[in-house]
Write a protein that holds these residues in place. Structure first.
Motif, PDB file in Angstrom:
ATOM      1  N   ARG A 194      52.148  56.202  10.426  1.00 48.58           N
ATOM      2  CA  ARG A 194      52.060  55.970   8.978  1.00 48.58           C
ATOM      3  C   ARG A 194      51.872  54.494   8.659  1.00 48.58           C
ATOM      4  O   ARG A 194      51.041  54.133   7.818  1.00 48.58           O
ATOM      5  N   PHE A 195      52.635  53.638   9.324  1.00 44.53           N
ATOM      6  CA  PHE A 195      52.530  52.213   9.020  1.00 44.53           C
ATOM      7  C   PHE A 195      51.235  51.600   9.530  1.00 44.53           C
ATOM      8  O   PHE A 195      50.687  50.697   8.908  1.00 44.53           O
TER       9      PHE A 195
ATOM     10  N   ASP B  79      46.116  49.348   7.707  1.00 43.22           N
ATOM     11  CA  ASP B  79      44.657  49.434   7.652  1.00 43.22           C
ATOM     12  C   ASP B  79      44.180  49.572   6.205  1.00 43.22           C
ATOM     13  O   ASP B  79      43.225  48.900   5.782  1.00 43.22           O
ATOM     14  N   LEU B  80      44.833  50.429   5.436  1.00 44.06           N
ATOM     15  CA  LEU B  80      44.458  50.618   4.029  1.00 44.06           C
ATOM     16  C   LEU B  80      44.710  49.349   3.212  1.00 44.06           C
ATOM     17  O   LEU B  80      43.908  49.010   2.332  1.00 44.06           O
ATOM     18  N   LEU B  81      45.795  48.660   3.480  1.00 47.43           N
ATOM     19  CA  LEU B  81      46.079  47.410   2.766  1.00 47.43           C
ATOM     20  C   LEU B  81      45.014  46.358   3.061  1.00 47.43           C
ATOM     21  O   LEU B  81      44.612  45.596   2.176  1.00 47.43           O
TER      22      LEU B  81
ATOM     23  N   TYR C  13      51.461  41.337   2.719  1.00 48.40           N
ATOM     24  CA  TYR C  13      50.658  41.721   3.882  1.00 48.40           C
ATOM     25  C   TYR C  13      49.175  41.737   3.508  1.00 48.40           C
ATOM     26  O   TYR C  13      48.333  41.233   4.234  1.00 48.40           O
ATOM     27  N   ARG C  14      48.881  42.311   2.356  1.00 46.11           N
ATOM     28  CA  ARG C  14      47.487  42.378   1.888  1.00 46.11           C
ATOM     29  C   ARG C  14      46.924  40.980   1.654  1.00 46.11           C
ATOM     30  O   ARG C  14      45.784  40.703   2.020  1.00 46.11           O
TER      31      ARG C  14
ATOM     32  N   MET D  77      51.221  52.017  -4.402  1.00 50.46           N
ATOM     33  CA  MET D  77      51.685  53.381  -4.666  1.00 50.46           C
ATOM     34  C   MET D  77      50.706  54.397  -4.077  1.00 50.46           C
ATOM     35  O   MET D  77      51.131  55.362  -3.436  1.00 50.46           O
ATOM     36  N   GLU D  78      49.408  54.195  -4.251  1.00 51.41           N
ATOM     37  CA  GLU D  78      48.409  55.117  -3.699  1.00 51.41           C
ATOM     38  C   GLU D  78      48.485  55.147  -2.169  1.00 51.41           C
ATOM     39  O   GLU D  78      48.399  56.212  -1.557  1.00 51.41           O
ATOM     40  N   ILE D  79      48.669  53.988  -1.574  1.00 52.51           N
ATOM     41  CA  ILE D  79      48.760  53.912  -0.115  1.00 52.51           C
ATOM     42  C   ILE D  79      50.015  54.615   0.376  1.00 52.51           C
ATOM     43  O   ILE D  79      49.977  55.378   1.340  1.00 52.51           O
TER      44      ILE D  79
END
Length: 192
Positions: A135-136, A141-143, A180-181, A151-153
């Protein structure tokens, strides 16, 4: 080619009622899990449309189904490494869903205790730790590569509570999802 038998009402009733009197007369395989069982198996009842019926255990094996860990059809056993590979494959495809030891044990026809012990023996981490790691990694990766909100992530990777996700993310990485982003451009493919 091995003949697949029809899932008659009689056979289906034997499966859903775990009827031991049908053991040895046929075996059923579940397409979605890749496992085959005796009719008396106490595992969760599969969807009928995912069931194939075989006259022999050998027939199911020839079609590349693996023996159930719980009911051990004809004394056959799935080697621990294959079983753990099956579990990790399932987690990899379903990490965003609510997964517990009980859910995983049900899916792979074993007990939660045996699953926990065997998974940790083979991988060095618990199934829950593996789920969190997956999950992390996806969240990182999404960030780094999307403009989805935190919230979506969180929802995408299986955390219905954004605050809980952010707390665990910071504990794991040392920075909040937002931090992080912001530093994603300076990151060189580091893993979570």
């Amino acid at each position: 080619m091995t003949e697949i038998e029809t899932v008659t009402d009689e056979k289906w009733n034997a499966i859903i009622h775990n009827d031991v009197s049908y053991d040895g007369t046929f075996y059923y395989a579940v397409k979605t899990t890749g496992i085959f069982c005796r009719p008396s198996c106490k595992s969760r009842v599969p969807n009928k449309e995912n069931v194939l019926v075989f006259a022999t255990a050998e027939g199911a094996l020839k079609r590349h189904f693996r023996p159930c860990k719980r009911c051990r059809p004809n004394g056959l056993r799935l080697p621990d490494e294959e079983w753990v590979a099956q579990i990790t494959e399932y987690i990899d495809g379903h990490y965003h869903e609510p997964l517990t030891l009980s859910v995983l044990a049900d899916m792979c026809h074993g007990s939660p205790y045996h699953l926990q012990r065997t998974f940790k023996k083979i991988t060095g981490i618990s199934p829950i730790e593996y789920i969190q790691k997956k999950r992390f990694a996806k969240a990182g990766d999404l960030l780094m590569h999307t403009d989805k909100t935190v919230m979506e992530i969180a929802l995408t990777v299986g955390f219905p509570n954004t605050a809980h996700f952010a707390t665990l993310f910071k504990k794991r990485t040392g920075s909040s999802p937002t931090e992080y982003r912001k530093t994603a451009g300076t990151r060189q493919g580091g893993s979570l």
